[in-house]
Design a protein around this motif. Structure first.
Motif, PDB file in Angstrom:
ATOM      1  N   THR A   1      33.762  61.764 -83.713  1.00 52.35           N
ATOM      2  CA  THR A   1      33.107  62.320 -84.903  1.00 52.35           C
ATOM      3  C   THR A   1      31.906  61.498 -85.361  1.00 52.35           C
ATOM      4  N   ASP A   2      31.614  60.426 -84.627  1.00 50.29           N
ATOM      5  CA  ASP A   2      30.492  59.570 -85.001  1.00 50.29           C
ATOM      6  C   ASP A   2      29.227  60.054 -84.294  1.00 50.29           C
ATOM      7  N   MET A   3      28.271  60.561 -85.069  1.00 50.91           N
ATOM      8  CA  MET A   3      27.074  61.147 -84.479  1.00 50.91           C
ATOM      9  C   MET A   3      26.232  60.126 -83.729  1.00 50.91           C
ATOM     10  N   ALA A   4      26.211  58.896 -84.196  1.00 49.43           N
ATOM     11  CA  ALA A   4      25.425  57.862 -83.507  1.00 49.43           C
ATOM     12  C   ALA A   4      25.986  57.625 -82.115  1.00 49.43           C
ATOM     13  N   THR A   5      27.325  57.592 -82.012  1.00 50.97           N
ATOM     14  CA  THR A   5      27.961  57.399 -80.708  1.00 50.97           C
ATOM     15  C   THR A   5      27.703  58.587 -79.796  1.00 50.97           C
TER      16      THR A   5
END
Length: 343
Positions: A316-320
């Motif tokens: 759910t982490d957009m950066a990842t």
């Protein structure tokens, strides 16, 4: 929205020449000899119920008999997993809709054209077992004589069936028709079975014939994209890529695979953006980006085991996700994407 089965089947058998090959393979010989196949035309109409669009699609063709009489050929392309026991009733309803449309378009006609209904089935759960006659759907009194008397009073209707799941490979190979039609029968027959990866190398010569035919490059792209859509494991994708490399030079094969990957990226990202806007939250974009990453890896022939697949899908982490997305574009192994030490 049309799914891969619908798009592939309609692309292949929506063309009159390839539709004729399918119809010739199923219709009784005396009917085949009476049809003027040069008159076969596809009609831009569909009568499939909207709620069933994801599991089937339909094609309507008009032709003439050699006597000049009109003929309609209605083909339903069935690709749902489970067999529909009410198919005979549905087909009767579809044919009646065609009859009503004909009457509206030919108000002065005092007779109806013959409509031949055909179901082409390539489901994933075995052969077709549903009744093909409407009269078999009625609950009639017991006793052979009584049933015969009652049967004469209920509607009579029967559809033709081309059950690809029941056909042996040698029989499908023996069918006549354009290369794409012959390859499509095999691909639809084995597309959702565990045998597909093993079968693909055996069809290299047929793939080459498809490529050499008029419009062959486009046909080949459609077939490969369908295989990559329906293939459930890395073995299928690897086999498809080997077949492609056998038919095309390495550069052309890479271009084709690359264009497919770019399209999957765009579809994945756009799907996520649309879902995100509709739902008013970021989950849509996250899911679309996750799906795009997996599509890119598949297109590049990178195997993704189930644990890693779930890790990507549940992130759910957009950066990842953005980082994994950028790495996937040039990845040759899964660690190139997920290993945090990867550059």
């Amino acid at each position: 929205m049309s799914g891969p089965h619908d798009l592939f089947a309609r692309y292949t058998f929506g063309h009159p020449e390839r539709a004729a090959a399918e119809l010739r393979a199923v219709l009784p010989a005396h009917i085949v000899s009476e049809v003027d196949w040069a008159s076969l035309r596809r009609e831009p109409v569909s009568v499939v119920d909207p709620e069933l669009r994801e599991t089937e699609s339909d094609l309507l063709f008009t032709a003439r008999l050699r006597t000049g009489q009109p003929l309609l050929l209605y083909v339903l392309l069935e690709h749902q997993s489970s067999v529909d026991s009410w198919m005979a009733l549905r087909m009767l309803r579809y044919v009646v809709r065609q009859v009503e449309r004909w009457r509206q378009e030919h108000p002065r006609s005092t007779r109806l054209p013959v409509i031949i209904p055909l179901v082409m089935y390539h489901g994933a759960d075995g052969v077709w077992t549903a009744p093909r006659r409407v009269e078999d759907l009625f609950e009639l009194p017991d006793g052979e004589e009584a049933r015969a008397q009652w049967r004469a009073l209920v509607p009579r209707f029967e559809y033709l069936l081309d059950d690809l799941t029941a056909e042996r490979e040698v029989a499908l190979r023996a069918r006549s028709g354009p290369p794409l039609a012959r390859l499509a029968w095999l691909v639809l027959r084995y597309g959702r079975t565990g045998e597909l990866a093993r079968k693909l190398p055996e069809w290299v010569a047929l793939f080459a014939q498809v490529y050499a035919d008029t419009g062959g490059a486009e046909h080949l792209v459609v077939v490969i994209r369908y295989l990559l859509w329906v293939g459930k494991d890395a073995a299928v994708h690897a086999a498809a890529k080997r077949v492609l490399n056998s038919v095309l030079d390495e550069q052309r094969a890479e271009e084709l695979m690359g264009s497919w990957a770019e399209e999957m990226i765009e579809r994945g990202v756009q799907k996520g953006l649309v879902r995100g806007r509709q739902e008013g939250r970021a989950e849509g974009l996250q899911q679309g980006l996750s799906e795009a990453i997996l599509r890119i890896l598949t297109a590049r022939g990178v195997s993704v085991e189930e644990g890693a697949r779930q890790r990507i899908l549940t992130c759910t982490d957009m950066a990842t996700l953005d980082r994994w997305f950028d790495r996937a574009l040039n990845a040759t192994t899964l660690s190139d994407v997920l290993d945090e030490r990867a550059q």
